[in-house]
Structures are given as structure tokens and as C-alpha cells.
Scaffold this motif. Structure first.
Motif: not given
Length: 141
Positions: A72-88
Motif C-alpha cells: 500500500i502506497t502512503v503519500p507524504a503527510a497523508a491524513g495529517t496536514n489537511g491537503s492529503v487524505p488518509v489512505v484506505s
């Protein structure tokens, strides 16, 4: 072959958060353990404070064998900065083998002893954290 005459429903809802930090390196951690009658995983939310993209490896461990299920690929700052959503984590793009229920939702059924584990492909840097929250239900009678 006899037809199934029983309808199975999950009885108890469970959520389990698991946090990873730099000290964990690339060691696998249990993110969900099924009940004695088996369980269904219906949610896997992944967030990260890492400044770089991370890869989570998902596996099943029965105590003897470890079977890799995918990544599962998790982008930088996923779900923590308001612009990158949490990853399913239950994403058919990353895990094309996932089953889909009658409502179109992905799930993983696990037998007792088939523990779901996750590990990072590369360790986090100091001060970074990646969190996996897994939710599901037990088939216990």
C-alpha cells in the motif's frame, strides 16, 4: 454439495490502532487478530507524518507461514496536514484480490490464527509516525 443454509453476520465490532515510528524499523507488527470464530476486516485507514512517501507491506502470519498480500502506497503527510487524505488500505488498486461485498465495499475474511500484519518497506526518520487503524467484526456466536 449441500447448500449453505446459515446466514453469517459479524457480532462484535472492533477497532485496533497500531503506530510505527523510527525505532520500529521494518519490523512487522500485528494490526488485527481474528477472534476464535473468525473475523471480517472492513476498514484500514493509514496516516503518516513522514515527509516522504512510504510503502506498507501487508501480510498474513499463521505462526508458521508468512504470506505477503501486497503493498500500500502512503503519500507524504497523508491524513495529517489537511491537503492529503488518509489512505484506505483496502484499496483494490493496491490489493486487486480484495473481495467486494453486496454493497460494493472491500473486505478481508480471516480465520482464527491468521493474524494480519503490516511493516514498512523503509524505516521512518526520527520524529515521524505512521498509524494504521483497522476495523472489523467478529463472527463469534
Amino acid at each position: 454439495m449441500a447448500k449453505n443454509t446459515e446466514i453469517f453476520f459479524t457480532k462484535a465490532v472492533r477497532f485496533k490502532p497500531t503506530a510505527y515510528n523510527s525505532a520500529d524499523g521494518t519490523t512487522a507488527k500485528q494490526v488485527f487478530a481474528p477472534s476464535s470464530e473468525g473475523s471480517r476486516v472492513t476498514l484500514m485507514a493509514i496516516s503518516s507524518t513522514s515527509a516522504t512517501q512510504k510503502t506498507v507491506l501487508l501480510q498474513v502470519n499463521d505462526g508458521t507461514n508468512i504470506s505477503l498480500m501486497g503493498h500500500i502506497t502512503v503519500p507524504a503527510a497523508a491524513g495529517t496536514n489537511g491537503s492529503v487524505p488518509v489512505v484506505s488500505g483496502l484499496n483494490r488498486g493496491n490489493l486487486p484480490w480484495l473481495q467486494i461485498d453486496s454493497d460494493g465495499n472491500p473486505f478481508i475474511d480471516l480465520n482464527y490464527g491468521m493474524n494480519l500484519e503490516a511493516k514498512l518497506l523503509a524505516a521512518l526518520s526520527s520524529g515521524e509516525q505512521l498509524t494504521i487503524v483497522v476495523g472489523g467484526g467478529n463472527y463469534d456466536e
